[in-house]
Design an enzyme around this catalytic site. Structure first.
Site, PDB file in Angstrom:
ATOM      1  CG  HIS A 175      78.895 146.896  62.821  1.00  0.00           C
ATOM      2  ND1 HIS A 175      78.971 145.970  61.806  1.00  0.00           N
ATOM      3  CD2 HIS A 175      77.572 147.115  63.002  1.00  0.00           C
ATOM      4  CE1 HIS A 175      77.761 145.660  61.389  1.00  0.00           C
ATOM      5  NE2 HIS A 175      76.891 146.340  62.101  1.00  0.00           N
ATOM      6  CG  ASP A 205      81.714 144.199  60.748  1.00  0.00           C
ATOM      7  OD1 ASP A 205      81.824 144.515  61.941  1.00  0.00           O
ATOM      8  OD2 ASP A 205      80.693 144.434  60.087  1.00  0.00           O
ATOM      9  CB  SER A 288      74.444 144.171  62.239  1.00  0.00           C
ATOM     10  OG  SER A 288      74.252 145.188  61.288  1.00  0.00           O
TER      11      SER A 288
END
Length: 443
Positions: A175, A205, A288
């Site tokens: 993402h 992901d 992230s």
């Protein structure tokens, strides 16, 4: 002897001496006149001078014991004196004034003096830290952690990644780079270079990008997420809100947390399913793709998601509330290897279509698949294991499953070809089925 007592002349100390000369001292008034010599006849007060028997005519007797004194000396008003409190107040004011003047002079002298002012300070100590301390882990890992600045067609963002090998491959979240048109990688030294996308997978992901022409890369050591235990200390490194090289610490709060993320497209193609490690190490937007490290500075997870307050909660907190989730490195390693080798990753499957509207306990196999196809793929792993439409899968390798999402997560935690034991509820009876996972290409 006569009854009459002879009166001797009055003693000199209380009688005015004879003679007409006025020998009064300055300030002593003249005697008052006797009776009959002026003034009111017969009048007289105690304390007046009176004639004395046997005294010469005109002599006046002075009565020193009278009520009123014969003469009074005017000394004027009492001179005002200093009282104790006035003396104390004056002394205090003087001391304050003197202190202020002294302090000002001292500051002036200090500023004008050529002597350097130096406050006491601890000496420089050994800057080394124990390898298993937070500072030691950070010192080991930071050279291998990077910040990603991504620019897309409509938006831009920041994420984190870490170096996998000397060839320049960097692992991050899908993402972070999903819609990237340009990717810039910044190292802990501040050096920035462009990167290219190697491959990505939305189901896990995860994504891999690569930098070229960079020397001295410091790949991070990969640990084994199977060794992680609840309570183990961990360190997270990332760039929350674009604050590069941010280090936070915590513990492993739980393992095997079923976490789903994404789903923005609405068709489910971008949903990621993670059998996650839960940590209370603060993780925020921008973390992230960053590494979650154990006490030996080995990567045990890839920080990917956080849990905030409910959207309907007016006190919702946008940042970390101590619920962070990381993809186990064992899963990340396999996916990264496939992305580097082929540009895409494979997903383990059992070859069935689940009824995602089922609200009971477990995961129910649908009656029909997509486009009217059978819900159990003919010749697939599930069909070979004996799974039928309507079966409810309640356990995977003895671990309870509470829904369809959790079943997918439990399966994707394995590799294609791994054997699993499924507990199935059919017609009110439980039975055990053995299945060997198949493979499907990811997105």
């Amino acid at each position: 002897m006569s009854d009459s007592q002879q009166t001797d002349p009055a003693p000199q100390w209380w009688s005015r001496p004879e003679g007409t000369a006025d020998s009064r001292r300055d300030g002593v008034p003249a005697p008052r006149p006797a009776a009959g010599e002026g003034g009111d006849e017969g009048s007289g007060d105690a304390g007046q001078a009176v004639p004395t028997a046997g005294a010469p005519a005109g002599a006046v007797r002075y009565d020193p014991w009278g009520v009123q004194p014969l003469q009074v000396v005017d000394r004027g008003r009492d001179r005002p004196g200093f009282r104790l409190w006035q003396v104390a107040a004056l002394a205090a004011a003087t001391a304050l004034f003197a202190g202020g003047i002294g302090g000002y002079v001292g500051v002036l002298a200090e500023r004008q003096s050529s002597t350097r002012l130096e406050l006491p300070q601890a000496a420089v100590a050994d800057k080394g830290r124990a390898p298993d301390s937070v500072a030691g882990i950070a010192a080991t890992a930071l050279p291998g952690v990077v910040t990603l600045h991504v620019r897309g067609a409509k938006s831009s963002g920041t994420g984190t990644g870490f170096v996998l090998d000397p060839q320049g491959h960097i692992l991050t979240n899908n993402h972070v780079v999903a819609d990237a048109k340009e990717i810039a990688v910044t190292f802990s030294t501040g050096e920035s270079v462009t990167a290219e996308l190697v491959g990505r997978d939305s189901g896990y992901d995860l994504a891999v990008v690569k930098v070229s022409g960079v020397r001295g890369l410091r790949p991070l050591s990969l640990g084994n997420s199977e060794n992680v235990k609840v309570g183990d200390p961990v360190v997270a490194i990332g760039a929350p809100f674009d604050l590069s090289n941010t280090v936070t610490a915590g513990i492993i709060s739980a393992t095997g947390r079923p976490v789903t993320a994404g789903g923005d497209k609405g068709d489910g193609s971008d949903i990621s399913y993670v059998d996650a490690l839960q940590t209370d190490a603060p993780i925020n937007p921008g973390n992230s793709g960053g590494p979650l490290l154990d006490a030996r500075a080995h990567v045990v997870g890839i920080n990917s998601a956080i849990r905030g307050a409910d959207k309907g909660d007016p006190t919702r907190q946008g940042g970390s509330i101590g619920l962070g989730f990381a993809i186990p490195i064992n899963q990340g390693k396999r996916v990264a290897e496939e992305l580097i080798a082929t540009g895409h990753a494979t997903h383990p499957v059992i070859g069935v279509t689940l009824d995602m509207d089922y609200t009971g306990d477990g995961a129910r196999v649908g009656d029909k698949g997509e486009d009217g196809k059978p819900s159990v793929t003919a010749g697939g792993p599930g069909a070979r294991a004996g799974i039928r439409p309507g079966d409810v899968i309640t356990k995977v390798d003895g671990q309870r499953v509470r829904g369809g999402d959790e079943l997918i997560i439990k399966i994707r935690a394995h590799r294609p070809g791994d054997p699993l034991t499924l507990t199935v509820l059919r017609d009110g009876r439980e039975r055990t089925l053995d299945v060997v996972l198949g493979s499907a290409n990811g997105s």
